[in-house]
Design a protein around this motif. Structure first.
Motif, mmCIF file in Angstrom:
data_model
loop_
_atom_site.group_PDB
_atom_site.id
_atom_site.type_symbol
_atom_site.label_atom_id
_atom_site.label_comp_id
_atom_site.label_asym_id
_atom_site.label_seq_id
_atom_site.Cartn_x
_atom_site.Cartn_y
_atom_site.Cartn_z
ATOM 1 N N UNK A 282 0.859 -1.180 0.000
ATOM 2 C CA UNK A 282 0.000 0.000 0.000
ATOM 3 C C UNK A 282 0.892 1.225 0.000
ATOM 4 N N UNK A 283 0.412 2.265 -0.637
ATOM 5 C CA UNK A 283 1.188 3.495 -0.681
ATOM 6 C C UNK A 283 0.696 4.406 0.440
ATOM 7 N N UNK A 284 1.210 4.140 1.652
ATOM 8 C CA UNK A 284 0.819 4.928 2.821
ATOM 9 C C UNK A 284 2.023 5.743 3.246
ATOM 10 N N UNK A 285 1.855 7.047 3.274
ATOM 11 C CA UNK A 285 2.936 7.945 3.657
ATOM 12 C C UNK A 285 2.931 8.254 5.146
#
Length: 113
Positions: free
Chosen positions: A2-5
């Motif tokens: 997942x692209x979680x910042x």
């Protein structure tokens, strides 16, 4: 995955702190991390089993091709290699049979103690 910042993680932790409270948040984090770890382990196990099955299938196909081509026409080095492949294929299948044989003997040795 997942692209979680960073800021998304901060927002999730603040919402979790508000919803769950400071007492239940660490327990919830541990539970979620255990679930994620179990899912990863299961995925890796399935991946390893599939790779092993694919290698076994490839070995068997190569052996069938060699037998179809005629073992008599092969050089001695190639015959030795084919024999080694046959042994490797039988050893890959053998651990499954050995595990079935070992389980009853382990229980009988425990009963004897």
């Amino acid at each position: 995955m997942f692209d979680i910042g960073f800021w998304e993680l901060i927002l999730i932790s603040v919402v979790g702190l508000v919803v769950l409270g400071p007492e239940r948040l660490p327990v919830a984090i541990r539970t979620v991390s255990r679930w994620i770890g179990a899912a990863r382990n299961m995925a890796n196990s399935v991946k390893d089993e599939l790779n092993q099955e694919l290698k076994l299938q490839e070995l068997q196909e190569n052996l069938k091709k060699a037998e179809q081509m005629g073992m008599k026409d092969l050089s001695p080095e190639l015959r030795d290699t084919v024999e080694e492949l046959k042994k490797a294929a039988s050893e890959v299948q053998r651990p499954y049979a050995d595990n079935k044989d070992e389980q009853p003997s382990a229980t009988t040795s425990q009963k004897q103690d």
